[in-house]
Design a protein around this motif. Structure first.
Motif, PDB file in Angstrom:
ATOM      1  N   ALA A   1       0.697  -1.168  -0.150  1.00 14.27           N
ATOM      2  CA  ALA A   1      -0.350  -0.186  -0.070  1.00 14.27           C
ATOM      3  C   ALA A   1       0.987   1.069   0.065  1.00 14.27           C
ATOM      4  O   ALA A   1       2.139   0.452  -0.166  1.00 14.27           O
ATOM      5  N   SER A   2       0.322   2.323   0.163  1.00  9.54           N
ATOM      6  CA  SER A   2       1.415   3.286   0.392  1.00  9.54           C
ATOM      7  C   SER A   2       0.180   5.046   1.239  1.00  9.54           C
ATOM      8  O   SER A   2      -0.955   4.162   1.074  1.00  9.54           O
ATOM      9  N   CYS A   3       1.087   5.843   0.905  1.00  8.08           N
ATOM     10  CA  CYS A   3       0.300   6.988   2.051  1.00  8.08           C
ATOM     11  C   CYS A   3      -0.837   7.057   1.052  1.00  8.08           C
ATOM     12  O   CYS A   3      -2.573   7.603   1.621  1.00  8.08           O
ATOM     13  N   THR A   4      -0.626   7.618  -0.165  1.00 10.98           N
ATOM     14  CA  THR A   4      -1.179   7.775  -1.444  1.00 10.98           C
ATOM     15  C   THR A   4      -2.624   7.210  -1.656  1.00 10.98           C
ATOM     16  O   THR A   4      -3.436   7.510  -1.882  1.00 10.98           O
ATOM     17  N   GLY A   5      -1.834   5.906  -1.932  1.00  9.03           N
ATOM     18  CA  GLY A   5      -3.048   5.017  -2.032  1.00  9.03           C
ATOM     19  C   GLY A   5      -4.190   4.098  -0.875  1.00  9.03           C
ATOM     20  O   GLY A   5      -5.936   4.016  -1.560  1.00  9.03           O
ATOM     21  N   CYS A   6      -4.321   5.010   0.681  1.00 11.40           N
ATOM     22  CA  CYS A   6      -4.877   4.690   1.394  1.00 11.40           C
ATOM     23  C   CYS A   6      -5.425   6.070   1.828  1.00 11.40           C
ATOM     24  O   CYS A   6      -6.720   6.137   1.953  1.00 11.40           O
ATOM     25  N   HIS A   7      -4.976   7.067   1.078  1.00 12.72           N
ATOM     26  CA  HIS A   7      -5.470   7.952   2.091  1.00 12.72           C
ATOM     27  C   HIS A   7      -5.500   8.760   0.599  1.00 12.72           C
ATOM     28  O   HIS A   7      -6.643   9.666   0.423  1.00 12.72           O
ATOM     29  N   MET A   8      -5.379   8.546  -0.751  1.00  9.18           N
ATOM     30  CA  MET A   8      -5.742   9.032  -1.796  1.00  9.18           C
ATOM     31  C   MET A   8      -6.888   8.408  -3.007  1.00  9.18           C
ATOM     32  O   MET A   8      -6.565   8.342  -3.994  1.00  9.18           O
ATOM     33  N   GLY A   9      -7.107   7.206  -2.159  1.00  5.46           N
ATOM     34  CA  GLY A   9      -7.709   6.198  -4.034  1.00  5.46           C
ATOM     35  C   GLY A   9      -9.118   7.086  -3.956  1.00  5.46           C
ATOM     36  O   GLY A   9      -9.624   8.156  -3.827  1.00  5.46           O
ATOM     37  N   ASP A  10      -9.825   6.116  -4.857  1.00 11.57           N
ATOM     38  CA  ASP A  10     -11.030   6.904  -5.282  1.00 11.57           C
ATOM     39  C   ASP A  10     -12.369   7.616  -4.728  1.00 11.57           C
ATOM     40  O   ASP A  10     -12.272   6.910  -3.565  1.00 11.57           O
ATOM     41  N   PHE A  11     -12.588   8.904  -5.078  1.00 11.90           N
ATOM     42  CA  PHE A  11     -12.643   9.699  -3.875  1.00 11.90           C
ATOM     43  C   PHE A  11     -14.626   9.122  -4.127  1.00 11.90           C
ATOM     44  O   PHE A  11     -15.405   9.397  -4.830  1.00 11.90           O
ATOM     45  N   THR A  12     -14.907   8.323  -2.526  1.00  9.53           N
ATOM     46  CA  THR A  12     -16.488   7.747  -2.313  1.00  9.53           C
ATOM     47  C   THR A  12     -16.431   7.707  -1.166  1.00  9.53           C
ATOM     48  O   THR A  12     -15.352   7.793  -0.131  1.00  9.53           O
ATOM     49  N   ASP A  13     -17.639   8.534  -0.904  1.00 11.68           N
ATOM     50  CA  ASP A  13     -17.940   8.103   0.774  1.00 11.68           C
ATOM     51  C   ASP A  13     -17.472   9.138   1.500  1.00 11.68           C
ATOM     52  O   ASP A  13     -17.530   9.737   2.627  1.00 11.68           O
ATOM     53  N   LYS A  14     -17.427  10.434   0.707  1.00 13.64           N
ATOM     54  CA  LYS A  14     -16.480  11.673   1.224  1.00 13.64           C
ATOM     55  C   LYS A  14     -14.978  11.211   1.853  1.00 13.64           C
ATOM     56  O   LYS A  14     -14.798  11.785   2.932  1.00 13.64           O
ATOM     57  N   GLU A  15     -14.658   9.907   1.459  1.00 10.84           N
ATOM     58  CA  GLU A  15     -13.146   9.510   1.794  1.00 10.84           C
ATOM     59  C   GLU A  15     -12.787   9.380   0.551  1.00 10.84           C
ATOM     60  O   GLU A  15     -12.878   9.309  -0.433  1.00 10.84           O
ATOM     61  N   GLY A  16     -10.963   9.482   0.714  1.00 13.03           N
ATOM     62  CA  GLY A  16     -10.551   9.132   0.170  1.00 13.03           C
ATOM     63  C   GLY A  16     -10.136  10.420  -1.331  1.00 13.03           C
ATOM     64  O   GLY A  16     -10.620  11.545  -0.280  1.00 13.03           O
ATOM     65  N   GLY A  17      -9.280  10.473  -2.109  1.00 16.06           N
ATOM     66  CA  GLY A  17      -9.051  11.724  -3.022  1.00 16.06           C
ATOM     67  C   GLY A  17      -7.954  12.747  -2.858  1.00 16.06           C
ATOM     68  O   GLY A  17      -7.216  12.489  -1.834  1.00 16.06           O
ATOM     69  N   HIS A  18      -8.406  14.003  -2.633  1.00 18.70           N
ATOM     70  CA  HIS A  18      -7.432  15.216  -2.256  1.00 18.70           C
ATOM     71  C   HIS A  18      -8.612  15.389  -1.113  1.00 18.70           C
ATOM     72  O   HIS A  18      -7.670  17.116  -0.472  1.00 18.70           O
ATOM     73  N   SER A  19      -9.397  14.072  -0.160  1.00 15.24           N
ATOM     74  CA  SER A  19      -9.654  15.484   1.671  1.00 15.24           C
ATOM     75  C   SER A  19      -8.737  14.530   1.715  1.00 15.24           C
ATOM     76  O   SER A  19      -8.230  14.529   2.784  1.00 15.24           O
ATOM     77  N   PHE A  20      -7.514  13.483   1.631  1.00 10.44           N
ATOM     78  CA  PHE A  20      -6.644  12.640   2.800  1.00 10.44           C
ATOM     79  C   PHE A  20      -7.511  11.972   3.830  1.00 10.44           C
ATOM     80  O   PHE A  20      -6.781  11.450   4.471  1.00 10.44           O
ATOM     81  N   ILE A  21      -8.380  12.301   3.779  1.00 11.64           N
ATOM     82  CA  ILE A  21      -8.776  11.375   5.087  1.00 11.64           C
ATOM     83  C   ILE A  21      -9.170   9.652   4.387  1.00 11.64           C
ATOM     84  O   ILE A  21      -9.587   9.357   2.793  1.00 11.64           O
ATOM     85  N   PRO A  22      -8.379   8.997   4.902  1.00 14.81           N
ATOM     86  CA  PRO A  22      -8.162   7.147   4.845  1.00 14.81           C
ATOM     87  C   PRO A  22     -10.098   6.572   3.956  1.00 14.81           C
ATOM     88  O   PRO A  22     -11.005   7.047   4.333  1.00 14.81           O
ATOM     89  N   SER A  23      -9.300   6.189   3.335  1.00 11.75           N
ATOM     90  CA  SER A  23     -10.111   5.420   2.723  1.00 11.75           C
ATOM     91  C   SER A  23     -10.785   3.856   2.951  1.00 11.75           C
ATOM     92  O   SER A  23      -9.854   2.983   2.549  1.00 11.75           O
ATOM     93  N   VAL A  24     -11.661   3.568   3.588  1.00 12.44           N
ATOM     94  CA  VAL A  24     -12.188   2.400   3.550  1.00 12.44           C
ATOM     95  C   VAL A  24     -12.095   1.701   2.988  1.00 12.44           C
ATOM     96  O   VAL A  24     -12.309   0.229   2.659  1.00 12.44           O
ATOM     97  N   ALA A  25     -12.868   1.948   1.837  1.00  6.79           N
ATOM     98  CA  ALA A  25     -13.204   1.479   0.946  1.00  6.79           C
ATOM     99  C   ALA A  25     -11.883   1.073   0.037  1.00  6.79           C
ATOM    100  O   ALA A  25     -11.843  -0.531  -0.196  1.00  6.79           O
ATOM    101  N   ALA A  26     -11.128   1.411  -0.174  1.00  9.60           N
ATOM    102  CA  ALA A  26      -9.292   1.264  -0.467  1.00  9.60           C
ATOM    103  C   ALA A  26      -9.112  -0.324   0.483  1.00  9.60           C
ATOM    104  O   ALA A  26      -8.390  -1.416   0.438  1.00  9.60           O
ATOM    105  N   CYS A  27      -8.837   0.256   2.057  1.00  5.85           N
ATOM    106  CA  CYS A  27      -8.665  -0.897   3.135  1.00  5.85           C
ATOM    107  C   CYS A  27     -10.049  -1.929   2.587  1.00  5.85           C
ATOM    108  O   CYS A  27      -8.229  -2.876   2.365  1.00  5.85           O
ATOM    109  N   ASN A  28     -11.035  -1.919   2.686  1.00  2.97           N
ATOM    110  CA  ASN A  28     -11.777  -3.040   1.860  1.00  2.97           C
ATOM    111  C   ASN A  28     -11.126  -4.188   0.369  1.00  2.97           C
ATOM    112  O   ASN A  28     -10.889  -5.094   0.052  1.00  2.97           O
ATOM    113  N   GLU A  29     -10.800  -2.671  -0.357  1.00  6.60           N
ATOM    114  CA  GLU A  29     -10.463  -3.673  -1.544  1.00  6.60           C
ATOM    115  C   GLU A  29      -9.183  -4.268  -1.458  1.00  6.60           C
ATOM    116  O   GLU A  29      -8.916  -5.470  -1.527  1.00  6.60           O
ATOM    117  N   CYS A  30      -8.111  -3.871  -0.605  1.00 10.11           N
ATOM    118  CA  CYS A  30      -6.549  -4.609  -0.110  1.00 10.11           C
ATOM    119  C   CYS A  30      -6.464  -5.652   0.676  1.00 10.11           C
ATOM    120  O   CYS A  30      -5.770  -6.949   0.119  1.00 10.11           O
TER     121      CYS A  30
END
Length: 332
Positions: A205-234
């Motif tokens: 993974a990576s900082c960008t992969g977890c915090h800047m994954g596809d912006f969904t459910d108000k997480e990821g992207g340039h919000s830098f809010i870690p993405s639960v969707a990215a966690c689930n995918e990995c």
């Protein structure tokens, strides 16, 4: 010279190249830029009051606490003086001029492996040649999200250490050190420490992969809010939070246990209402090392997610050491 020969056969028509503007428009279209800005406005990086108003103008802090300071550091290698009118981060803080103009050239100002600030003691490098490589784009994050000082026994080796400020510690965001697995006080104990640079979140993974994954459910992207969707995918799970395998629950309990030990030893003071801070004074080295680990991992704020094995080793060995310190104190 003889007469010209017959014309040769026509060659095969070449393939039309891609319109040079198409690559640019992947990022620079109006809709995309506005979407990124909308996400960024959700980020703590866009809030000046968090850090810019407090530290953005100071030469020693501006490198990470203001747009102007970071650009100056990235461009010139240092902040040359106090910033007279500091401002919060913006697109141009992290993104400068393109280098290759290819599709993955995001014009990040810094992407090389980082030489930690904690290498430096009194303007001298104490761990020559040591770097943290968080892989490409994530290295940009590591320039700021790292410990600003080495653990106490490296900074000032000895049997005791004097805490001179209630702000003592690794500083407020040593996430890169946690992810990479280095820079904290590796107190000897029953739990082995993993090799630095070998965490699964660094390899897969990576900082960008977890915090800047596809912006969904108000997480990821340039919000830098870690993405639960990215966690689930990995992890191939269906989590609703970041508590994979209960690691956050376990680490939170360990942090509370270590904090309470440090309070009993007199190294930490405070409460849940006003917060906790170190006590100014001279203490046994191992107690200050345990405090350094506690406050740094508390302010990492991932509750172990960034590097579970390293975090649990630090906490469990620190707790063991503080149990011995408390027993010795009781015996005396």
């Amino acid at each position: 010279m003889g007469p010209a020969g017959a014309d040769g056969a026509d060659g095969t028509d070449g393939t039309d190249g891609v319109d040079g503007q198409v690559t640019c428009l992947v990022c620079h279209s109006g809709s995309n830029m506005e979407a990124k800005q909308g996400q960024f406005w959700m980020s703590a990086h866009a809030v000046g009051a968090i850090a810019v108003d407090y530290a953005g103008g100071r030469q020693s802090c501006a490198q990470c606490h203001s747009h102007e300071g970071f650009v100056q550091y990235a461009t010139l290698g240092e902040v040359l003086g106090d910033i007279s009118n500091p401002s919060a981060w913006e697109c141009n803080t992290c993104h400068g001029l393109h280098e290759t103009f290819e599709g993955q050239d995001y014009a990040l100002r810094m992407h090389d492996a980082v030489s930690p600030l904690s290498n430096i003691v009194d303007d001298m490098e104490v761990v020559a040649g040591f770097t943290m490589d968080l892989n490409g784009n994530s290295n940009l994050c590591a320039n700021c999200h790292q410990s600003r000082r080495p653990e106490p026994n490296i900074e000032s080796p000895g049997d005791t250490y004097r805490i001179t400020s209630t702000h003592y510690g690794p500083h407020h965001g040593a996430q890169a050190n946690v992810v990479y697995g280095t820079g904290f006080a590796e107190i000897e104990g029953s739990v082995a420490y993993p090799t630095a640079g070998g965490s699964i979140h660094l390899e897969q993974a990576s900082c960008t992969g977890c915090h800047m994954g596809d912006f969904t459910d108000k997480e990821g992207g340039h919000s830098f809010i870690p993405s639960v969707a990215a966690c689930n995918e990995c992890h191939d799970t269906e989590l609703e939070d970041y508590n994979y395998g209960g690691v956050q629950t376990e680490v939170e309990e360990l942090l509370v246990e270590l904090r309470d030990q440090l309070i009993e030893l007199g190294v930490v003071a405070g409460d849940d209402t006003d917060g906790y801070h170190p006590v100014v004074g001279t203490f046994p080295m191992v107690q200050v090392q345990a405090f350094f680990n506690w406050t740094g991992l508390e302010e990492d704020r991932s509750l172990g997610v960034h590097n579970p094995k390293y975090v649990k080793a630090l906490l469990l060995n620190s707790i063991e050491a503080m149990e011995a310190e408390l027993s010795a104190t009781a015996a005396n």
